[in-house]
Design an enzyme around this catalytic site. Structure first.
Site, PDB file in Angstrom:
ATOM      1  N   ASP A   1      32.825  55.159  20.191  1.00 52.81           N
ATOM      2  CA  ASP A   1      33.034  54.890  21.868  1.00 52.81           C
ATOM      3  C   ASP A   1      34.365  53.981  21.960  1.00 52.81           C
ATOM      4  OD1 ASP A   1      32.400  52.314  20.596  1.00 52.81           O
ATOM      5  OD2 ASP A   1      30.527  52.330  21.816  1.00 52.81           O
TER       6      ASP A   1
ATOM      7  N   CYS B   1      48.938  42.300  -1.143  1.00 49.94           N
ATOM      8  CA  CYS B   1      48.920  43.366  -0.219  1.00 49.94           C
ATOM      9  C   CYS B   1      48.891  44.672  -1.078  1.00 49.94           C
ATOM     10  CB  CYS B   1      50.070  43.554   0.619  1.00 49.94           C
ATOM     11  SG  CYS B   1      50.380  42.022   1.754  1.00 49.94           S
TER      12      CYS B   1
HETATM   13  C1  BEZ Z   1      51.038  38.667  -0.897  1.00 49.99           C
HETATM   14  O1  BEZ Z   1      50.530  40.027  -0.366  1.00 49.99           O
HETATM   15  O2  BEZ Z   1      50.815  38.575  -1.892  1.00 49.99           O
HETATM   16  C2  BEZ Z   1      51.536  37.839   0.202  1.00 49.99           C
HETATM   17  C3  BEZ Z   1      52.258  38.030   1.191  1.00 49.99           C
HETATM   18  C4  BEZ Z   1      52.651  37.332   2.215  1.00 49.99           C
HETATM   19  C5  BEZ Z   1      52.369  35.782   1.840  1.00 49.99           C
HETATM   20  C6  BEZ Z   1      51.604  35.539   0.634  1.00 49.99           C
HETATM   21  C7  BEZ Z   1      51.368  36.643  -0.214  1.00 49.99           C
END
Ligand code: BEZ
Length: 222
Positions: free
Chosen positions: A136, A44
């Site tokens: 839209d 993430c």
């Molecule tokens: C990650 O962002 O590395 C991750 C988050 C949840 C599960 C697996 C990977």
């Protein structure tokens, strides 16, 4: 789950940049709502950093970005600093807001939960959803990745280019298309309208069936 071509349901939410009404926040621009499983996780962090590094590319395309996970505003704001440090982007916060969906209301409503990824309390986390919404307010594209697969920001920009091009012209983009490549004339365009619609010319490729559906033309202006 929002349906392609239908209005993306409006909602109010708390974000790292204050409370928003989604439709008002979009205004007359395009918008990308993307979810991630959890703050302070590795994949993430790389995705949020890559979206921040490409913020100018999205702005050039008149497109606003907004993240979402089931964490609180406080958690997002703490994590933002790590993301900014990772991407060496500078600034006080990310160049886009992140929604705090800590009650999982939006995640449930929009089908974003991943039953295979659970938090410490055994509650499901959000998967990596991407919703592209037009000016839209209609849903133009949705993609859902599992938590273990990070998204390609280049691919998100590529599909955005395709969506914005095909919203303006009667063309479709073929496999692996990128800006500048030839595009395809859509099946509904009649042969007699080709010259008016595509002054740069149309090449119809012959196929064993004898049907004239493989029609290429130069990419019109975006
Ligand atoms: C990650 O962002 O590395 C991750 C988050 C949840 C599960 C697996 C990977």
């Amino acid at each position: 789950m929002p349906k392609l071509g239908e209005e993306f349901p409006n909602f109010e939410a708390d974000t790292t940049k204050g409370k928003i009404n989604f439709h008002d926040w979009i205004g007359d621009q395009w918008a990308i709502l993307f979810s991630h499983p959890a703050d302070y996780t590795p994949v993430c962090t790389t995705e949020m950093a890559s979206m921040a590094q490409n913020a100018d590319e999205f702005a050039k395309r008149n497109t606003k970005l907004i993240g979402l996970s089931v964490d609180s505003v406080e958690s997002h704001k703490g994590w933002e600093k790590d993301v900014l440090s990772h991407c060496q982007c500078g600034g006080d916060g990310l160049p886009y807001p992140i929604i705090a969906d800590d009650k999982r209301e939006l995640a449930v409503k929009f089908g974003m939960l991943d039953p295979d990824e659970l938090d410490a309390e055994g509650m499901p986390l959000t998967a990596r959803a991407v919703f592209i919404v037009g000016p839209d307010k209609k849903l133009k594209l949705s993609i859902l990745y599992p938590a273990t697969t990070g998204r390609s920001v280049a691919e998100i920009l590529r599909v955005l280019d395709s969506l914005q091009l095909t919203a303006k012209h009667k063309v479709a983009t073929p496999a692996n298309w990128k800006v500048g490549d030839r595009v395809m004339v859509t099946p509904k365009v009649k042969k007699e309208d080709e010259a008016t619609l595509f002054p740069k010319g149309v090449e119809t490729k012959q196929v064993p069936s004898g049907k004239s559906y493989l029609r290429f033309t130069a990419q019109p202006d975006l």
